[in-house]
Scaffold this active site. Structure first.
Site, PDB file in Angstrom:
ATOM      1  N   HIS A 115       1.950   4.519  -2.916  1.00 20.96           N
ATOM      2  CA  HIS A 115       2.047   5.975  -2.732  1.00 20.96           C
ATOM      3  C   HIS A 115       3.427   6.471  -3.152  1.00 20.96           C
ATOM      4  O   HIS A 115       3.554   7.481  -3.845  1.00 20.96           O
ATOM      5  CB  HIS A 115       1.812   6.361  -1.268  1.00 20.96           C
ATOM      6  CG  HIS A 115       0.399   6.168  -0.816  1.00 20.96           C
ATOM      7  ND1 HIS A 115      -0.687   6.483  -1.595  1.00 20.96           N
ATOM      8  CD2 HIS A 115      -0.096   5.697   0.358  1.00 20.96           C
ATOM      9  CE1 HIS A 115      -1.804   6.206  -0.919  1.00 20.96           C
ATOM     10  NE2 HIS A 115      -1.472   5.727   0.267  1.00 20.96           N
ATOM     11  N   HIS A 170       0.829  -1.208   0.000  1.00 17.89           N
ATOM     12  CA  HIS A 170       0.000   0.000   0.000  1.00 17.89           C
ATOM     13  C   HIS A 170       0.862   1.256   0.000  1.00 17.89           C
ATOM     14  O   HIS A 170       0.683   2.159  -0.827  1.00 17.89           O
ATOM     15  CB  HIS A 170      -0.911  -0.037   1.235  1.00 17.89           C
ATOM     16  CG  HIS A 170      -1.850   1.123   1.344  1.00 17.89           C
ATOM     17  ND1 HIS A 170      -3.227   0.983   1.294  1.00 17.89           N
ATOM     18  CD2 HIS A 170      -1.633   2.445   1.523  1.00 17.89           C
ATOM     19  CE1 HIS A 170      -3.790   2.173   1.436  1.00 17.89           C
ATOM     20  NE2 HIS A 170      -2.845   3.074   1.574  1.00 17.89           N
ATOM     21  N   GLU A 171       1.822   1.313   0.910  1.00 16.67           N
ATOM     22  CA  GLU A 171       2.649   2.519   1.016  1.00 16.67           C
ATOM     23  C   GLU A 171       3.606   2.647  -0.167  1.00 16.67           C
ATOM     24  O   GLU A 171       3.899   3.761  -0.618  1.00 16.67           O
ATOM     25  CB  GLU A 171       3.411   2.542   2.350  1.00 16.67           C
ATOM     26  CG  GLU A 171       2.518   2.452   3.589  1.00 16.67           C
ATOM     27  CD  GLU A 171       1.432   3.527   3.645  1.00 16.67           C
ATOM     28  OE1 GLU A 171       1.609   4.595   3.017  1.00 16.67           O
ATOM     29  OE2 GLU A 171       0.400   3.296   4.305  1.00 16.67           O
TER      30      GLU A 171
END
Lengths: 103, 236
Positions: free
Chosen positions: B119, B115-116
């Site tokens: 980003h 997820h990170e």
């Protein structure tokens, strides 16, 4: 290097099998509410083999058309942001000196 | 979860959820203590994630190709966080924060890292205005929820969210909304409107996977495509 199919022909077959798998059908329904259409992968596999075996121009063009269509499908939405020409300058910069490092 | 820094408005941008950052304090630990702590467990799980998760490995490759090679010591930080936050991306320091006190299972770590990294990948390949542009923030959150396994059937099932038809989309919307509301002081209607505006584009932006990876097998196929991208684009 001489022109060759965009993917190894076996890759098309494995995508076809993967597409038709129960798991994938489930995931597709879970995501889009419909069942996936997998025929194109099978056609691509046959065109790929025709290209490789017989250098068939029609097969080559059909395969390339199919793949270009896939790329176009991925790109048909107006992007929200502008792509960079180069990565952010501070990505590799060392961390702030004020932050103590672990010993 | 994404933060950008603006020292006077730290609370407005979610920095208060990460009390260990930017305090100028450092808690010393003995060697034995650190072996048994959440910090050590976090480091071990992070290592495993980057080495064995096909999702993480593809993202790391893609970032390297984009000029943002990831170094664990520089770009990841295991810290204690408030509440139930699992992690965040700090665009100002180019660091991924992992909440060592809230991540206890390897599968969870794998998802948070993925997820990170999404980003970070967006930060690397695009001019994302994390600070000022809520559409940009929403877009990256939609992508991160969609592509990390956050919304997979199994993960949702384990949260007792028993949706089926098109549930992925509902889940992605919901999680993107929650992430925005957690770090920006706007009301729910405003946030929903922003998510709606960018949803179609961002739900269908599958970079660098080329597809929505629903499980490790999908991620493996995506990895194969990624390795093959040179040949692919040269022969269209």
């Amino acid at each position: 290097s001489p022109p060759q199919p965009p993917r190894a022909c076996d890759d098309y077959w494995s995508e076809f099998r993967h597409c038709k798998s129960l798991k994938n059908c489930f995931h597709h329904y879970y995501t889009y509410g419909t069942s996936p259409s997998c025929q194109q992968w099978k056609e691509d596999f046959h065109n790929c083999r025709e290209w490789e075996k017989h250098r068939a121009t029609e097969s080559k063009e059909a395969l390339q058309r199919s793949e270009r269509n896939r790329v176009a499908e991925q790109r048909k939405f107006t992007p929200v942001w502008e792509l960079r020409q180069s990565p952010p300058r501070d990505w590799h910069m060392p961390l702030n000196q004020e932050k103590p490092q672990d010993s | 979860m994404v933060q950008t820094s603006q020292p006077k408005q730290e609370e407005e941008y979610g920095y208060d959820l990460f009390p260990g950052r930017n305090t100028g304090q450092h808690k010393g630990r003995s060697f034995t203590e650190s072996l048994l702590t959440f910090n050590h467990k976090c480091q071990v799980m992070l290592q495993l994630a980057t080495e064995t998760s096909p999702y993480a490995k593809l993202l790391l490759s893609a970032m390297k190709s984009s000029g943002c090679k990831v170094f664990k010591e520089r770009h990841f930080s295991c810290e204690d966080c408030d509440g139930t936050v699992s992690g965040g991306f700090d665009a100002d320091s180019s660091q991924i924060v992992l909440c060592q006190n809230n991540i206890h299972q390897q599968s969870h770590m794998n998802r948070v890292v993925t997820h990170e990294l999404i980003h970070a990948f967006d930060h690397c390949r695009a001019h994302v205005d994390w600070f000022n542009n809520l559409k940009h923030l929403a877009c990256s959150e939609i992508r991160a929820a969609n592509l990390s396994g956050d919304c997979s059937f199994q993960t949702e099932f384990s949260r007792f969210n028993f949706g089926l038809k098109q549930h992925q989309q509902a889940c992605v919307r919901g999680r993107a909304l929650r992430s925005i509301l957690a770090v920006r002081k706007i009301n729910r209607e405003e946030a929903e409107k922003i998510v709606d505006e960018v949803f179609d584009t961002c739900f269908n932006d599958h970079a660098p996977f080329g597809r929505i990876p629903h499980d490790k097998k999908d991620a493996g196929f995506a990895g194969r495509d990624y390795e093959n991208r040179g040949r692919y684009y040269a022969n269209l």
